[in-house]
Design an enzyme around this catalytic site. Structure first.
Site, PDB file in Angstrom:
ATOM      1  N   ARG A 261       0.941  -1.171  -0.057  1.00 36.52           N
ATOM      2  CA  ARG A 261      -0.155  -0.005  -0.025  1.00 36.52           C
ATOM      3  C   ARG A 261       0.758   1.297  -0.083  1.00 36.52           C
ATOM      4  NH1 ARG A 261      -4.772  -1.791   4.332  1.00 36.52           N
ATOM      5  NH2 ARG A 261      -5.229  -3.689   3.278  1.00 36.52           N
ATOM      6  N   ARG A 276       1.681   1.226  10.283  1.00 37.76           N
ATOM      7  CA  ARG A 276       1.267   1.535   8.842  1.00 37.76           C
ATOM      8  C   ARG A 276       2.496   1.352   7.907  1.00 37.76           C
ATOM      9  NH1 ARG A 276      -3.358   4.063   8.193  1.00 37.76           N
ATOM     10  NH2 ARG A 276      -3.528   4.924  10.236  1.00 37.76           N
ATOM     11  N   GLU A 348      -6.849  -0.605  15.577  1.00 35.42           N
ATOM     12  CA  GLU A 348      -7.269  -1.571  14.653  1.00 35.42           C
ATOM     13  C   GLU A 348      -6.328  -2.621  14.195  1.00 35.42           C
ATOM     14  OE1 GLU A 348      -8.496  -2.028   9.807  1.00 35.42           O
ATOM     15  OE2 GLU A 348      -8.479   0.181  10.561  1.00 35.42           O
ATOM     16  N   SER A 351     -10.481  -5.755  10.104  1.00 33.81           N
ATOM     17  CA  SER A 351     -11.777  -5.218   9.719  1.00 33.81           C
ATOM     18  C   SER A 351     -12.504  -6.026   9.082  1.00 33.81           C
ATOM     19  CB  SER A 351     -11.306  -3.857   8.720  1.00 33.81           C
ATOM     20  OG  SER A 351     -12.490  -3.142   8.549  1.00 33.81           O
ATOM     21  N   ARG A 389       0.673  -6.014  12.879  1.00 32.65           N
ATOM     22  CA  ARG A 389       0.064  -5.452  13.963  1.00 32.65           C
ATOM     23  C   ARG A 389      -0.113  -6.300  15.295  1.00 32.65           C
ATOM     24  NH1 ARG A 389      -4.132  -0.836  12.007  1.00 32.65           N
ATOM     25  NH2 ARG A 389      -2.714   0.146  10.281  1.00 32.65           N
TER      26      ARG A 389
END
Length: 424
Positions: A261, A276, A348, A351, A389
């Site tokens: 990403r 991130r 988070e 999801s 994460r």
């Protein structure tokens, strides 16, 4: 993609529901105006084509009877030229309609909270109690660097910001985490997959990344190829342009893949650590379901993700995202956020979304109901979990005052019984 017929028939309701996602009514009006022109062109061209067939028959009949067909031939040429002109306009208008419709987000489920951003999200439940430390807990990046298992500096040197090297037990811990996740999901009925990591534009379109979010991904220069931002993309497109046999539904897939990403627009956010990254590993869950069962499947998927954290002993909570915080393709999303002691907040880690028939309509994934009628399936996706994460959460929640990190019991079989990661 939303059904254009549904938009025409329920315009006011669609405007109202999409307004909660930031879509202005003018966009719906513009789309419907183009769609109206498209339908007018279809009627006009069909009428002219019928006229051309009639004139052609007249010409053939005149020639058989050795009559003068000059006027009819001239008329047919004029009709043919008009048809060609209208077909060109129709092609252009249809492309515009498709592009405008493909940029509209999914309709939010009527039961989810309405709000502009994450401030309107609603907590569903808390699981586990955050640990009380008798020392100041350190951030995971400091823990990892002190233990010599994470190297951000050399990751930045070799690739740039937001890249990292996992070293020694760091690499083994990451591997233990994703193997544990895959094994757990296999027990829950998911078929493990190893999909392509590079996909074409039609695949990206099918799950809703294209055309609106091209700036968020890495594309291969000069080729119709994109590095996947998530395994959701190749897994959901597995059945693209196919009819899934009804007896197979629901279908469960899981996969470990790297995710790539660009993190466009995230400057200044989470610049340190594993939260991130431009490249990270993630175990993904994807489901294909009959519409009447899809929300039950969403709850099961959410629990599948929660099961991983419960077995790892990580405190978390589940929230339902508001209309303004939800992803483009989702109709309802449950986020699972893990407790991060150094930040003193939940972050988070998964999801889980029900996209209803939004992706299936774009990717043309169908099944036959009990009457033999073709319908679009509902697609669901969820992280099970984001691996980096999860490693970050383990380092922070299981840290000790001497700088070591206790290995969660569920992972010890994957690390030859290792109980603690130390600097030595």
């Amino acid at each position: 993609m939303l059904d254009i017929k549904m938009i025409r028939q329920n315009t006011d309701e669609i405007k109202e529901r999409l307004a909660t996602r930031g879509v202005k009514a003018e966009k719906i009006d513009a789309l419907l105006e183009k769609d109206k022109r498209r339908r007018e062109l279809l009627v006009e061209t069909e009428g002219l084509k019928q006229k051309r067939n009639e004139v052609s028959a007249e010409i053939a009949n005149a020639k058989r009877n050795k009559q003068d067909a000059t006027d009819a031939i001239k008329e047919m040429r004029e009709v043919g030229a008009k048809i060609k002109s209208l077909d060109e306009e129709l092609e252009e208008v249809e492309a515009t309609v498709k592009d405008m419709a493909s940029r509209l987000p999914n309709l939010p489920n009527p039961t989810i909270p309405v709000g502009p951003d994450e401030s309107a999200n609603v907590e569903l439940r808390k699981v586990g109690t955050p640990r009380e430390f008798d020392f100041e807990p350190k951030a995971h990046w400091d823990i990892g660097e002190d233990l010599g298992i994470l190297d951000f500096d050399r990751g930045a040197k070799v690739s740039g910001a937001r890249f990292v090297y996992y070293k020694g037990l760091g690499a083994r811990l990451e591997r233990a985490v994703y193997n544990f996740m895959l094994d757990e999901h296999a027990k829950e009925g998911y078929t493990e997959m190893l999909p392509p990591y590079i996909v074409n534009a039609q695949t990206m379109y099918g799950t809703g990344q294209f055309p609106k979010f091209k700036e968020d991904v890495y594309q291969v220069n000069g080729e119709d190829m994109t590095l996947i931002p998530t395994a959701e993309v190749p897994l959901t497109n597995y059945y693209r342009d196919e009819v899934i046999p009804t007896e197979k539904l629901p279908v469960y897939f899981t996969a470990l893949t790297p995710c790539f990403r660009s993190e466009a627009g995230s400057a200044g956010r989470d610049t340190r650590g594993l939260i991130r990254m431009h490249q990270f590993n993630k175990v993904e869950m994807v489901k294909f379901s009959k519409p009447e069962n899809s929300y039950d499947e969403l709850e099961k998927m959410t629990q599948n993700a929660g099961n991983i954290m419960e077995k790892l002993g990580l405190p978390y909570h589940v929230i339902t995202l508001s209309t303004g915080d939800m992803g483009f393709s989702a109709a309802m999303t449950h986020d699972l956020e893990v407790w991060m002691p150094a930040q003193n907040k939940y972050r988070e880690i998964s999801s889980c979304s029900n996209c209803e028939d939004f992706q299936a309509r774009r990717a043309h994934i169908q099944y036959r109901d009990e009457n033999g009628k073709l319908n679009f399936v509902h697609t669901l996706n969820g992280s099970g979990l984001a691996v980096g994460r999860t490693v970050a959460a383990i380092l922070e929640n299981y840290q000790n005052e001497d700088g070591s990190v206790t290995v969660p019991e569920a992972l010890r079989p994957y690390l030859d019984g290792l109980e603690k990661i130390t600097k030595d």
